[in-house]
Scaffold this motif. Structure first.
Motif, PDB file in Angstrom:
ATOM      1  N   GLU A 127       0.845  -1.192   0.090  1.00  0.00           N
ATOM      2  CA  GLU A 127       0.091  -0.066  -0.048  1.00  0.00           C
ATOM      3  C   GLU A 127       0.729   1.207  -0.106  1.00  0.00           C
ATOM      4  OE1 GLU A 127       0.684  -1.157   4.482  1.00  0.00           O
ATOM      5  OE2 GLU A 127       0.382  -1.925   2.572  1.00  0.00           O
ATOM      6  N   ALA A 128       2.194   1.060   0.334  1.00  0.00           N
ATOM      7  CA  ALA A 128       2.917   2.515   0.366  1.00  0.00           C
ATOM      8  C   ALA A 128       3.425   2.597  -1.044  1.00  0.00           C
ATOM      9  CB  ALA A 128       4.148   1.960   1.369  1.00  0.00           C
ATOM     10  N   PRO A 129       3.282   3.840  -1.592  1.00  0.00           N
ATOM     11  CA  PRO A 129       3.744   4.434  -2.821  1.00  0.00           C
ATOM     12  C   PRO A 129       4.989   4.664  -2.697  1.00  0.00           C
ATOM     13  CG  PRO A 129       2.367   6.176  -1.531  1.00  0.00           C
ATOM     14  CD  PRO A 129       2.157   5.079  -0.838  1.00  0.00           C
ATOM     15  N   THR A 130       5.902   4.777  -3.788  1.00  0.00           N
ATOM     16  CA  THR A 130       7.308   5.043  -3.671  1.00  0.00           C
ATOM     17  C   THR A 130       7.302   6.598  -3.807  1.00  0.00           C
ATOM     18  OG1 THR A 130       7.583   4.943  -6.324  1.00  0.00           O
ATOM     19  CG2 THR A 130       7.942   3.029  -4.916  1.00  0.00           C
ATOM     20  N   THR A 131       8.524   7.222  -3.536  1.00  0.00           N
ATOM     21  CA  THR A 131       8.743   8.347  -3.678  1.00  0.00           C
ATOM     22  C   THR A 131       8.888   9.050  -4.839  1.00  0.00           C
ATOM     23  OG1 THR A 131      11.047   8.321  -3.350  1.00  0.00           O
ATOM     24  CG2 THR A 131       9.982   8.719  -1.210  1.00  0.00           C
ATOM     25  N   VAL A 132       9.240   8.120  -5.776  1.00  0.00           N
ATOM     26  CA  VAL A 132       9.214   8.487  -7.398  1.00  0.00           C
ATOM     27  C   VAL A 132       7.732   8.682  -7.937  1.00  0.00           C
ATOM     28  CG1 VAL A 132       9.909   7.657  -9.652  1.00  0.00           C
ATOM     29  CG2 VAL A 132      11.453   7.453  -7.668  1.00  0.00           C
ATOM     30  N   GLU A 133       7.065   7.591  -7.423  1.00  0.00           N
ATOM     31  CA  GLU A 133       5.745   7.639  -7.981  1.00  0.00           C
ATOM     32  C   GLU A 133       4.888   9.067  -7.613  1.00  0.00           C
ATOM     33  OE1 GLU A 133       3.279   3.778  -7.546  1.00  0.00           O
ATOM     34  OE2 GLU A 133       4.647   3.831  -5.945  1.00  0.00           O
ATOM     35  N   LEU A 134       5.248   9.660  -6.261  1.00  0.00           N
ATOM     36  CA  LEU A 134       4.415  10.488  -5.751  1.00  0.00           C
ATOM     37  C   LEU A 134       5.204  11.968  -6.068  1.00  0.00           C
ATOM     38  CD1 LEU A 134       4.581   9.343  -1.841  1.00  0.00           C
ATOM     39  CD2 LEU A 134       2.694   9.372  -3.724  1.00  0.00           C
ATOM     40  N   GLY A 135       6.293  11.914  -7.139  1.00  0.00           N
ATOM     41  CA  GLY A 135       6.753  13.051  -7.662  1.00  0.00           C
ATOM     42  C   GLY A 135       7.891  13.578  -6.787  1.00  0.00           C
ATOM     43  N   TYR A 136       8.435  12.805  -5.786  1.00  0.00           N
ATOM     44  CA  TYR A 136       9.807  13.195  -4.794  1.00  0.00           C
ATOM     45  C   TYR A 136      10.847  12.354  -5.212  1.00  0.00           C
ATOM     46  CZ  TYR A 136       5.969  15.374  -2.136  1.00  0.00           C
ATOM     47  OH  TYR A 136       5.054  16.324  -1.658  1.00  0.00           O
ATOM     48  N   ASP A 137      11.289  12.599  -6.410  1.00  0.00           N
ATOM     49  CA  ASP A 137      12.257  11.831  -6.920  1.00  0.00           C
ATOM     50  C   ASP A 137      13.784  12.205  -6.354  1.00  0.00           C
ATOM     51  OD1 ASP A 137      10.355  11.378  -8.815  1.00  0.00           O
ATOM     52  OD2 ASP A 137      11.578  12.369 -10.350  1.00  0.00           O
ATOM     53  N   GLN A 138      13.669  13.144  -5.428  1.00  0.00           N
ATOM     54  CA  GLN A 138      15.099  13.378  -4.923  1.00  0.00           C
ATOM     55  C   GLN A 138      15.304  12.708  -3.566  1.00  0.00           C
ATOM     56  OE1 GLN A 138      17.730  14.949  -6.328  1.00  0.00           O
ATOM     57  NE2 GLN A 138      16.405  15.105  -8.065  1.00  0.00           N
ATOM     58  N   ILE A 139      14.018  11.860  -3.277  1.00  0.00           N
ATOM     59  CA  ILE A 139      13.988  11.114  -1.890  1.00  0.00           C
ATOM     60  C   ILE A 139      14.362   9.747  -2.441  1.00  0.00           C
ATOM     61  CG2 ILE A 139      12.847  10.617   0.221  1.00  0.00           C
ATOM     62  CD1 ILE A 139      11.284  13.049  -0.090  1.00  0.00           C
ATOM     63  N   GLN A 140      15.639   9.405  -2.356  1.00  0.00           N
ATOM     64  CA  GLN A 140      16.050   7.856  -2.681  1.00  0.00           C
ATOM     65  C   GLN A 140      17.488   7.582  -1.760  1.00  0.00           C
ATOM     66  OE1 GLN A 140      15.768   6.728  -6.750  1.00  0.00           O
ATOM     67  NE2 GLN A 140      15.040   8.379  -7.493  1.00  0.00           N
ATOM     68  N   PHE A 141      17.396   6.339  -1.304  1.00  0.00           N
ATOM     69  CA  PHE A 141      18.270   6.020  -0.772  1.00  0.00           C
ATOM     70  C   PHE A 141      18.081   4.255  -0.504  1.00  0.00           C
ATOM     71  CE2 PHE A 141      21.810   4.898   2.020  1.00  0.00           C
ATOM     72  CZ  PHE A 141      22.720   5.761   1.643  1.00  0.00           C
ATOM     73  N   GLN A 142      19.039   3.555  -0.755  1.00  0.00           N
ATOM     74  CA  GLN A 142      18.870   2.120  -0.682  1.00  0.00           C
ATOM     75  C   GLN A 142      20.012   1.628   0.107  1.00  0.00           C
ATOM     76  OE1 GLN A 142      17.914   3.100  -3.853  1.00  0.00           O
ATOM     77  NE2 GLN A 142      16.027   2.930  -3.400  1.00  0.00           N
ATOM     78  N   GLN A 143      19.926   0.881   1.067  1.00  0.00           N
ATOM     79  CA  GLN A 143      20.940   0.265   1.909  1.00  0.00           C
ATOM     80  C   GLN A 143      21.263  -1.018   1.354  1.00  0.00           C
ATOM     81  OE1 GLN A 143      20.143  -0.057   6.127  1.00  0.00           O
ATOM     82  NE2 GLN A 143      21.996  -1.538   6.276  1.00  0.00           N
ATOM     83  N   TYR A 144      22.628  -1.073   0.668  1.00  0.00           N
ATOM     84  CA  TYR A 144      23.042  -2.363   0.164  1.00  0.00           C
ATOM     85  C   TYR A 144      23.705  -3.287   1.104  1.00  0.00           C
ATOM     86  CZ  TYR A 144      22.050   0.068  -4.149  1.00  0.00           C
ATOM     87  OH  TYR A 144      21.331   0.716  -5.138  1.00  0.00           O
ATOM     88  N   ARG A 145      23.672  -4.724   0.888  1.00  0.00           N
ATOM     89  CA  ARG A 145      24.120  -5.551   1.642  1.00  0.00           C
ATOM     90  C   ARG A 145      24.937  -6.514   0.805  1.00  0.00           C
ATOM     91  NH1 ARG A 145      20.976  -6.300   6.571  1.00  0.00           N
ATOM     92  NH2 ARG A 145      19.324  -4.751   6.580  1.00  0.00           N
TER      93      ARG A 145
END
Length: 189
Positions: A127-145
């Motif tokens: 149910e949680a939209p992505t920041t990109v879907e919402l138009g907040y493209d600059q809010i992005q960060f993934q934690q890599y393992r």
């Protein structure tokens, strides 16, 4: 000894986390936009909890401030469990957290997920939209393992390790017992 990245060499990356913005179930905020706009109209009333300066949640907070004008205070806690408790207790407004820290509380109806950082949905929190879907493209960060080896490990040993890891990471057991359980996205490289 002084240890830094020059002491290591990469072996493989096998998955990553997409962080999710959560609020308490009775929060007045139902979207990322609601939270940001309210913070602009009511400076200093919003608090975003996190686990310390320079962590993933702090970077996401700073992206909200720098790119979208969030006017909120960052409050640091010792560990994700303490952050979740602070959200549930109404002591802080929101938090960018690892999905595995929040999915049970979201499923139980104790928290709401406002957004997932980046462009990939979290399967456990559809149910949680992505920041990109919402138009907040600059809010992005993934934690890599992934896995590193010491710089002195022979390349042929690293190649064997990569082969074994690739087989393990493609197994159903890895998917079910590690990735799914921890809300991680498989991405072997």
């Amino acid at each position: 000894t002084d240890m830094n990245m020059s002491y290591f060499k990469p072996v493989a990356m096998f998955c990553w986390d997409s962080y999710v913005l959560v609020v308490e179930k009775d929060s007045q905020f139902n979207s990322l936009e609601d939270l940001i706009e309210y913070s602009k109209e009511h400076p200093g009333e919003i608090t975003l909890a996190g686990t310390g300066i320079g962590t993933v949640d702090h970077v996401l907070y700073e992206q909200m401030v720098d790119y979208y004008g969030l006017n909120a205070e960052y409050v640091s806690f010792d560990g994700g469990g303490n952050v979740v408790s602070a959200i549930l207790g109404g002591h802080v407004t929101a938090n960018w957290c690892n999905p595995s820290e929040a999915d049970a509380q979201i499923e139980a109806g104790n928290m709401k997920a406002l957004a997932v950082a980046g462009d990939a949905k979290v399967e456990a929190i559809p149910e949680a939209p992505t920041t990109v879907e919402l138009g907040y493209d600059q809010i992005q960060f993934q934690q890599y393992r992934g896995i590193l080896a010491t710089k002195n490990m022979p390349d042929e040993n690293i190649e064997k390790l990569v082969e074994a890891l690739e087989v393990a990471c493609q197994s159903d057991e890895f998917q079910t017992n590690y990735l799914d359980v921890n809300c991680l996205v498989g991405d072997f490289r």
